[in-house]
Write a protein that holds these residues in place. Structure first.
Motif, short mmCIF file in Angstrom:
data_model
loop_
_atom_site.label_atom_id
_atom_site.label_comp_id
_atom_site.label_asym_id
_atom_site.label_seq_id
_atom_site.Cartn_x
_atom_site.Cartn_y
_atom_site.Cartn_z
N LEU A 51 0.83 -1.20 0.00
CA LEU A 51 0.00 0.00 0.00
C LEU A 51 0.86 1.25 0.00
O LEU A 51 0.52 2.24 -0.65
CB LEU A 51 -0.93 0.01 1.21
CG LEU A 51 -2.16 -0.90 1.13
CD1 LEU A 51 -2.95 -0.83 2.43
CD2 LEU A 51 -3.06 -0.50 -0.04
N THR A 122 -12.39 -3.90 1.30
CA THR A 122 -11.68 -2.72 0.80
C THR A 122 -10.45 -3.13 -0.01
O THR A 122 -10.17 -2.55 -1.06
CB THR A 122 -11.27 -1.81 1.96
OG1 THR A 122 -12.44 -1.42 2.69
CG2 THR A 122 -10.56 -0.56 1.46
N ILE A 126 -9.59 -2.23 -3.88
CA ILE A 126 -8.32 -1.64 -4.33
C ILE A 126 -7.73 -2.46 -5.47
O ILE A 126 -7.27 -1.92 -6.48
CB ILE A 126 -7.33 -1.53 -3.16
CG1 ILE A 126 -7.80 -0.47 -2.16
CG2 ILE A 126 -5.93 -1.17 -3.66
CD1 ILE A 126 -6.97 -0.41 -0.89
N ARG A 130 -7.11 -1.17 -9.17
CA ARG A 130 -5.74 -1.26 -9.66
C ARG A 130 -5.70 -1.94 -11.02
O ARG A 130 -5.01 -1.50 -11.94
CB ARG A 130 -4.90 -2.04 -8.65
CG ARG A 130 -3.50 -2.39 -9.08
CD ARG A 130 -2.89 -3.38 -8.09
NE ARG A 130 -1.59 -3.84 -8.56
CZ ARG A 130 -1.44 -4.81 -9.46
NH1 ARG A 130 -2.50 -5.37 -10.01
NH2 ARG A 130 -0.23 -5.18 -9.84
N ILE A 191 -8.51 5.11 -5.59
CA ILE A 191 -7.63 4.16 -4.91
C ILE A 191 -7.03 4.79 -3.66
O ILE A 191 -6.96 4.16 -2.59
CB ILE A 191 -6.52 3.66 -5.84
CG1 ILE A 191 -7.12 2.88 -7.02
CG2 ILE A 191 -5.54 2.76 -5.08
CD1 ILE A 191 -6.09 2.45 -8.06
N LEU A 194 -9.40 4.84 -0.79
CA LEU A 194 -9.53 3.52 -0.17
C LEU A 194 -8.31 3.21 0.69
O LEU A 194 -8.44 2.64 1.78
CB LEU A 194 -9.71 2.45 -1.25
CG LEU A 194 -11.05 2.48 -1.99
CD1 LEU A 194 -11.05 1.48 -3.14
CD2 LEU A 194 -12.22 2.20 -1.05
N ILE A 195 -7.13 3.55 0.19
CA ILE A 195 -5.90 3.33 0.97
C ILE A 195 -5.96 4.10 2.28
O ILE A 195 -5.62 3.59 3.35
CB ILE A 195 -4.66 3.72 0.16
CG1 ILE A 195 -4.45 2.75 -1.01
CG2 ILE A 195 -3.41 3.74 1.05
CD1 ILE A 195 -3.31 3.13 -1.93
#
Length: 257
Positions: A51, A122, A126, A130, A191, A194-195
């Protein structure tokens, strides 16, 4: 009496054998469950590193704005525009899938199970975003390399080159590149949000993810005052790894395995 003794001896042997089988099966299950907890901790640690790599790549990508501006090349200057679509490995879910098929998952508290499911939901989102970003290519090619050399254009050597002076093919490639970048910006931001949602306050600060947080994380790592959606419990990777470590330590068998 002899026959009775023989029967008792056989029964005792059978009970002993059954007990040995049961004990072996029980200890094997305990070993598998402890190993599944340790695998989960390792997986969360690996995902945290990935991450960080992904967040660094995406935030850097959002800062590369040169192709979004009018292209002007100073007199006699050769300009190269490079755009590389590359990613670290996808986030892993193998250990979590294995944990769900062991008895340990059901022995976790409902709160931990719910948090794990939400955390990996989650992570799955991601991974899907991605993959979507990787499919957004310039003419189906991941690497973009545009060279603008004024000496190859029909312009005065002392003149600044603008896009109007470029060939139709180069202008088309620049337009396609801008379109690709606009699409990627939206995916990048999704993204990064979410991270941020599964990162600790320290990681958010370290990676400069504050612009992508949708909740209040300003009061420390435990986020006591974060604004939560109704009925949801947010958890970050570091919290979950610490929680699973505590579960393992609380198990008597973890001391022998």
């Amino acid at each position: 009496m002899g026959a009775t003794g023989t029967v008792v001896s056989v029964l005792a042997g059978a009970v002993t054998a059954l007990f040995a089988v049961f004990l072996t099966f029980y200890l094997r299950n305990q070993w598998q469950e402890i190993q599944s907890l340790r695998a989960m901790q390792t997986e969360l640690d690996q995902n945290a590193d990935r991450l960080r790599e992904l967040a660094d790549l995406l935030t850097d990508d959002l800062q590369r704005q040169q192709v979004d501006l009018p292209i002007e090349v100073p007199p006699g200057t050769r300009m190269e525009i490079r755009y590389v679509v590359s990613f670290p490995s996808s986030l892993s879910t193998t250990a979590f899938e294995q944990l769900k098929h062991t008895g340990m998952f059901l022995r976790l508290s409902p709160e931990i199970r719910r948090s794990l499911l939400e955390l990996y939901d989650t992570i799955d989102r991601i991974n899907r975003l991605r993959q979507h970003r990787e499919r957004i290519h310039f003419d189906d090619v991941g690497n973009v390399h545009i060279v603008i050399d004024p000496t190859e254009l029909d312009v005065d050597p002392d003149a600044t080159v603008t896009e109007d002076d470029l060939s139709a093919e180069t202008r088309r490639r620049l337009a396609d590149l801008r379109q690709m970048r606009r699409a990627m910006k939206g995916v990048n931001r999704s993204i990064l949000r979410l991270i941020a949602s599964i990162s600790s306050s320290e990681v958010i600060e370290e990676l400069d993810l504050e612009p992508f947080t949708e909740t209040d994380r300003s009061r420390g790592p435990h986020r006591d005052s974060r604004t939560e959606s109704p009925g949801t419990e947010e958890v970050d990777l570091e919290e979950m790894r610490s929680t699973l470590r505590d579960v393992e330590r609380d198990s008597v068998w973890s001391r022998f395995m």
